[in-house]
Motif scaffolding. Structure first.
Motif, short mmCIF file in Angstrom:
data_model
loop_
_atom_site.label_atom_id
_atom_site.label_comp_id
_atom_site.label_asym_id
_atom_site.label_seq_id
_atom_site.Cartn_x
_atom_site.Cartn_y
_atom_site.Cartn_z
N GLU A 291 -20.14 -77.69 -46.61
CA GLU A 291 -19.37 -78.27 -47.71
C GLU A 291 -20.01 -79.59 -48.11
OE1 GLU A 291 -15.19 -78.50 -47.04
OE2 GLU A 291 -15.17 -76.70 -45.80
N THR A 292 -20.50 -79.64 -49.32
CA THR A 292 -21.12 -80.84 -49.85
C THR A 292 -20.52 -81.15 -51.21
OG1 THR A 292 -22.90 -79.61 -50.95
CG2 THR A 292 -23.28 -80.28 -48.66
N ARG A 293 -20.87 -82.30 -51.73
CA ARG A 293 -20.39 -82.66 -53.06
C ARG A 293 -20.91 -81.67 -54.10
NH1 ARG A 293 -22.03 -85.58 -57.50
NH2 ARG A 293 -20.37 -86.71 -58.60
N ARG A 294 -22.15 -81.23 -53.93
CA ARG A 294 -22.71 -80.25 -54.85
C ARG A 294 -21.93 -78.94 -54.81
NH1 ARG A 294 -28.66 -77.46 -54.43
NH2 ARG A 294 -28.59 -76.32 -56.42
N CYS A 295 -21.48 -78.53 -53.64
CA CYS A 295 -20.69 -77.31 -53.52
C CYS A 295 -19.36 -77.45 -54.27
CB CYS A 295 -20.42 -76.99 -52.05
SG CYS A 295 -21.91 -76.58 -51.11
N ARG A 296 -18.73 -78.60 -54.13
CA ARG A 296 -17.45 -78.82 -54.82
C ARG A 296 -17.64 -78.84 -56.32
NH1 ARG A 296 -16.76 -82.12 -50.17
NH2 ARG A 296 -17.64 -83.94 -51.22
#
Length: 215
Positions: free
Chosen positions: A138-143
């Protein structure tokens, strides 16, 4: 040049993209079929309690299968029926009646503008939870990708509902003779809306799968 000099790396990248596009097409097809049948039973046809229940069942099966496609593509976890997967599928099922209820209560065209962001937010949360089910990073890019994918699906859904509410045209083809049988094809606006929804669903899932398949 560095990619060309490493053919093994290039082939892995190509295979990954091919798998991502194929999986995205499968997921978009399942979403389009499930949402399309639900939409037809609830919006296009006369709504009854029995058709409403059948439509929810179709949504649930489509969501569960779509989650299975995502899991089979991105992780070695093969169990289809687990509590977490069922919960994610139920969230997807709940998003669509809530979206339609808000749109109908407010009325068109304002209802379309209000319900669209609501659907985008709920679908984005569902897609994010789908990643968590398969324990993906889970990363910012995933969100951001989940939010963008949810927005794309909501745009397609808004276009589909607008094609039913705000347009009233039908195209009849010229009669086609097949022996003693004459066939006339009837094309309505909402049918093109299904195609638009499918295209946006494909774009949404393509971004998700490509990100999930990155090393």
């Amino acid at each position: 040049m560095s990619v060309i000099r490493q053919p093994g790396r290039f082939s892995r990248h190509t295979r990954r993209r091919l798998v991502g596009v194929t999986a995205a097409g499968s997921a978009a097809t399942l979403d389009t079929a499930a949402v399309g049948l639900w939409f037809t039973l609830i919006v296009v046809e006369s709504r009854t309690p029995s058709t409403a229940l059948a439509a929810l069942g179709i949504l649930f099966c489509g969501a569960l299968l779509r989650t299975g496609v995502f899991g089979a593509t991105t992780t070695p976890m093969y169990a289809l029926l687990t509590p977490r997967r069922i919960g994610v599928a139920l969230l997807f099922v709940a998003a669509w009646p809530a979206w339609l209820l808000v749109a109908e209560r407010i009325g068109n065209p304002e209802g379309l503008l209000v319900a669209g962001p609501l659907l985008a937010g709920v679908v984005a949360i569902q897609l994010h939870f789908e990643r968590r089910v398969f324990q993906l990073p889970e990363t910012r890019r995933c969100r951001v990708t989940s939010l963008l994918s949810g927005t794309l699906i909501a745009v397609g859904a808004t276009t589909l509902l607008a094609s039913t509410w705000l347009t009233n045209w039908t195209v009849l083809t010229e009669p086609l003779a097949f022996g003693a049988t004459t066939v006339v094809f009837r094309i309505e606006a909402y049918q093109l809306g299904f195609l638009v929804f499918g295209a946006f669903a494909f774009l949404a899932h393509q971004r998700r799968f490509q990100l999930a398949l990155e090393p």
